[in-house]
Design a protein around this motif. Structure first.
Motif, PDB file in Angstrom:
ATOM      1  N   LEU A 181      -9.123  -7.569  -0.683  1.00 23.57           N
ATOM      2  CA  LEU A 181      -9.452  -8.931  -0.285  1.00 23.57           C
ATOM      3  C   LEU A 181      -8.426  -9.489   0.687  1.00 23.57           C
ATOM      4  CD1 LEU A 181     -10.523 -10.437  -3.738  1.00 23.57           C
ATOM      5  CD2 LEU A 181     -12.023  -9.818  -1.840  1.00 23.57           C
ATOM      6  N   ILE A 182      -7.204  -8.953   0.616  1.00 21.31           N
ATOM      7  CA  ILE A 182      -6.132  -9.385   1.521  1.00 21.31           C
ATOM      8  C   ILE A 182      -6.022  -8.438   2.702  1.00 21.31           C
ATOM      9  CG2 ILE A 182      -3.655  -9.878   1.699  1.00 21.31           C
ATOM     10  CD1 ILE A 182      -3.699 -10.414  -1.331  1.00 21.31           C
ATOM     11  N   ASP A 183      -5.869  -7.133   2.417  1.00 23.50           N
ATOM     12  CA  ASP A 183      -5.763  -6.125   3.473  1.00 23.50           C
ATOM     13  C   ASP A 183      -6.086  -4.759   2.862  1.00 23.50           C
ATOM     14  OD1 ASP A 183      -5.078  -4.337   5.505  1.00 23.50           O
ATOM     15  OD2 ASP A 183      -3.394  -5.551   6.181  1.00 23.50           O
ATOM     16  N   TYR A 184      -7.151  -4.123   3.337  1.00 26.97           N
ATOM     17  CA  TYR A 184      -7.571  -2.839   2.758  1.00 26.97           C
ATOM     18  C   TYR A 184      -6.540  -1.735   2.978  1.00 26.97           C
ATOM     19  CZ  TYR A 184      -8.818  -0.895   7.336  1.00 26.97           C
ATOM     20  OH  TYR A 184      -8.764  -0.398   8.623  1.00 26.97           O
ATOM     21  N   LYS A 185      -5.752  -1.845   4.057  1.00 24.20           N
ATOM     22  CA  LYS A 185      -4.741  -0.824   4.328  1.00 24.20           C
ATOM     23  C   LYS A 185      -3.670  -0.813   3.244  1.00 24.20           C
ATOM     24  CE  LYS A 185      -5.382  -1.077   9.348  1.00 24.20           C
ATOM     25  NZ  LYS A 185      -4.742  -1.396  10.651  1.00 24.20           N
ATOM     26  N   ILE A 186      -3.290  -2.005   2.787  1.00 20.45           N
ATOM     27  CA  ILE A 186      -2.300  -2.098   1.712  1.00 20.45           C
ATOM     28  C   ILE A 186      -2.855  -1.469   0.443  1.00 20.45           C
ATOM     29  CG2 ILE A 186      -0.933  -3.672   0.279  1.00 20.45           C
ATOM     30  CD1 ILE A 186      -0.936  -5.645   2.572  1.00 20.45           C
ATOM     31  N   GLY A 187      -4.145  -1.671   0.193  1.00 24.99           N
ATOM     32  CA  GLY A 187      -4.782  -1.082  -0.978  1.00 24.99           C
ATOM     33  C   GLY A 187      -4.720   0.432  -0.959  1.00 24.99           C
ATOM     34  N   ILE A 188      -5.002   1.025   0.192  1.00 24.97           N
ATOM     35  CA  ILE A 188      -4.952   2.485   0.322  1.00 24.97           C
ATOM     36  C   ILE A 188      -3.539   3.005   0.085  1.00 24.97           C
ATOM     37  CG2 ILE A 188      -5.200   4.396   1.948  1.00 24.97           C
ATOM     38  CD1 ILE A 188      -7.489   2.880   3.244  1.00 24.97           C
ATOM     39  N   VAL A 189      -2.547   2.314   0.644  1.00 24.20           N
ATOM     40  CA  VAL A 189      -1.147   2.726   0.471  1.00 24.20           C
ATOM     41  C   VAL A 189      -0.747   2.650  -1.002  1.00 24.20           C
ATOM     42  CG1 VAL A 189       1.248   2.126   0.987  1.00 24.20           C
ATOM     43  CG2 VAL A 189      -0.459   2.085   2.809  1.00 24.20           C
ATOM     44  N   CYS A 190      -1.139   1.569  -1.678  1.00 25.46           N
ATOM     45  CA  CYS A 190      -0.780   1.393  -3.093  1.00 25.46           C
ATOM     46  C   CYS A 190      -1.396   2.497  -3.961  1.00 25.46           C
ATOM     47  CB  CYS A 190      -1.247   0.024  -3.583  1.00 25.46           C
ATOM     48  SG  CYS A 190      -0.304  -1.349  -2.894  1.00 25.46           S
ATOM     49  N   VAL A 191      -2.646   2.838  -3.696  1.00 25.93           N
ATOM     50  CA  VAL A 191      -3.299   3.913  -4.458  1.00 25.93           C
ATOM     51  C   VAL A 191      -2.605   5.243  -4.185  1.00 25.93           C
ATOM     52  CG1 VAL A 191      -5.419   5.257  -4.726  1.00 25.93           C
ATOM     53  CG2 VAL A 191      -5.532   2.776  -4.586  1.00 25.93           C
ATOM     54  N   GLY A 192      -2.236   5.483  -2.928  1.00 25.83           N
ATOM     55  CA  GLY A 192      -1.527   6.712  -2.575  1.00 25.83           C
ATOM     56  C   GLY A 192      -0.196   6.830  -3.304  1.00 25.83           C
ATOM     57  N   LEU A 193       0.546   5.722  -3.371  1.00 24.56           N
ATOM     58  CA  LEU A 193       1.830   5.718  -4.079  1.00 24.56           C
ATOM     59  C   LEU A 193       1.636   5.944  -5.576  1.00 24.56           C
ATOM     60  CD1 LEU A 193       3.616   2.732  -2.272  1.00 24.56           C
ATOM     61  CD2 LEU A 193       4.104   5.175  -2.011  1.00 24.56           C
ATOM     62  N   PHE A 194       0.584   5.360  -6.127  1.00 21.39           N
ATOM     63  CA  PHE A 194       0.281   5.537  -7.553  1.00 21.39           C
ATOM     64  C   PHE A 194      -0.004   7.005  -7.856  1.00 21.39           C
ATOM     65  CE2 PHE A 194      -2.411   5.660 -11.293  1.00 21.39           C
ATOM     66  CZ  PHE A 194      -1.840   4.721 -12.135  1.00 21.39           C
ATOM     67  N   MET A 195      -0.790   7.644  -7.006  1.00 16.72           N
ATOM     68  CA  MET A 195      -1.132   9.052  -7.199  1.00 16.72           C
ATOM     69  C   MET A 195       0.109   9.939  -7.054  1.00 16.72           C
ATOM     70  SD  MET A 195      -4.228   9.136  -8.022  1.00 16.72           S
ATOM     71  CE  MET A 195      -5.581   7.949  -8.035  1.00 16.72           C
ATOM     72  N   ALA A 196       0.929   9.625  -6.064  1.00 16.30           N
ATOM     73  CA  ALA A 196       2.138  10.419  -5.839  1.00 16.30           C
ATOM     74  C   ALA A 196       3.084  10.319  -7.035  1.00 16.30           C
ATOM     75  CB  ALA A 196       2.833   9.959  -4.563  1.00 16.30           C
ATOM     76  N   TYR A 197       3.258   9.092  -7.546  1.00 13.87           N
ATOM     77  CA  TYR A 197       4.142   8.902  -8.705  1.00 13.87           C
ATOM     78  C   TYR A 197       3.572   9.616  -9.932  1.00 13.87           C
ATOM     79  CZ  TYR A 197       7.201   6.660 -12.087  1.00 13.87           C
ATOM     80  OH  TYR A 197       8.127   6.441 -13.078  1.00 13.87           O
ATOM     81  N   THR A 198       2.247   9.572 -10.075  1.00 10.57           N
ATOM     82  CA  THR A 198       1.601  10.244 -11.208  1.00 10.57           C
ATOM     83  C   THR A 198       1.840  11.746 -11.170  1.00 10.57           C
ATOM     84  OG1 THR A 198      -0.150   8.570 -11.372  1.00 10.57           O
ATOM     85  CG2 THR A 198      -0.616  10.730 -12.318  1.00 10.57           C
TER      86      THR A 198
END
Length: 264
Positions: A181-198
């Motif tokens: 809702l704010i910026d889809y690019k930030i959403g993609i980055v956050c999901v990528g970081l979550f997956m990497a940390y997992t």
């Protein structure tokens, strides 16, 4: 809201037949590839475990571990398809639908339901495609190989683990939708970081570990706490989404034309 939800279900689920077909074909091709790799047919139950197995906990800090490609592909497709539903809708007819509905809250809650239903449908497609491989076993009467993937986990335990996996995926997708809702690019980055940390997590407590069947079997601490956190985050993300669509009209100009009274 029912009208908006009906629109979302039609456009979000039924109009993506090609993507659904692609998921089914990908699962079947993965099965064929794994059969060639193991030089024999794979039992359907073992194949399902293989799809969701993920990676074991990393204990050697000096050794670089290659991520599980199948697990990574499943979650990346989930993030780029379902997590981007809100952004895709806003780029097409979503703005007009928002003006027609006249309530930002109803519009957003319909999106929350759509994202949750899409995640469940996505995993049901994968399971249905995996179960269909049993037909191949019946047609091709050849040796069924033992792939030794989490053999000791029972069917009820496996289903419980997959249910938790789906719950975590719903949480991630709704959070991504809120950020979109704010910026889809930030959403993609956050999901990528979550997956990497997992993938490279060395603890037995991180929520992302539930996305991997192998780690679920190896043991994850604080199960009840993590379950509460998952559903708590889903509720909080939904509330934050309501606040954003009510207060921040910058990302979509037609919010200015929806009725504030209808939201109250």
């Amino acid at each position: 809201m029912l009208e908006q939800l009906r629109y979302d279900m039609i456009t979000g689920l039924f109009h993506h037949k090609k993507r659904a077909l692609l998921v089914i074909i990908s699962v079947l091709l993965t099965y064929v590839f794994m059969c060639f790799s193991y030089r024999g047919l794979i039992n359907t139950a073992d194949f399902i475990k293989l799809l969701f197995s993920g990676m074991s906990y990393i204990t050697d800090e000096k050794r670089f571990v290659i991520p599980n490609g199948i697990w990574l592909a499943i979650n990346l497709v989930l993030a780029f398809h379902i997590g981007m539903i809100v952004n895709d809708d806003l780029g097409s007819y979503g703005k007009l639908r928002l003006m027609k509905v006249g309530s930002r809250i109803k519009w957003w809650m319909a999106k929350v339901v759509l994202v949750s239903a899409s995640v469940v449908a996505y995993y049901m497609l994968i399971l249905a495609a995996a179960c269909s491989t049993a037909i191949i076993s019946l047609i091709c009467r050849t040796v069924v190989v033992n792939v030794s993937i989490i053999q000791n986990i029972t069917v009820p335990e496996c289903m419980k683990a997959i249910a938790m996996l789906v719950s975590v995926s719903i949480m991630i997708s709704i959070v991504q939708a809120v950020i979109t809702l704010i910026d889809y690019k930030i959403g993609i980055v956050c999901v990528g970081l979550f997956m990497a940390y997992t993938m490279y997590d060395r603890t037995h407590a991180f929520i992302g570990n539930y996305l991997m069947l192998m780690r679920y079997y190896q043991g994850i601490n604080n199960y009840i706490v993590n379950v509460s956190i998952v559903y708590g985050v889903i509720i909080m993300a939904s509330i934050v989404g309501i606040i954003i669509v009510k207060k921040c009209a910058i990302y979509i100009c037609c919010l200015l034309y929806t009725s504030d009274a209808a939201d109250d």
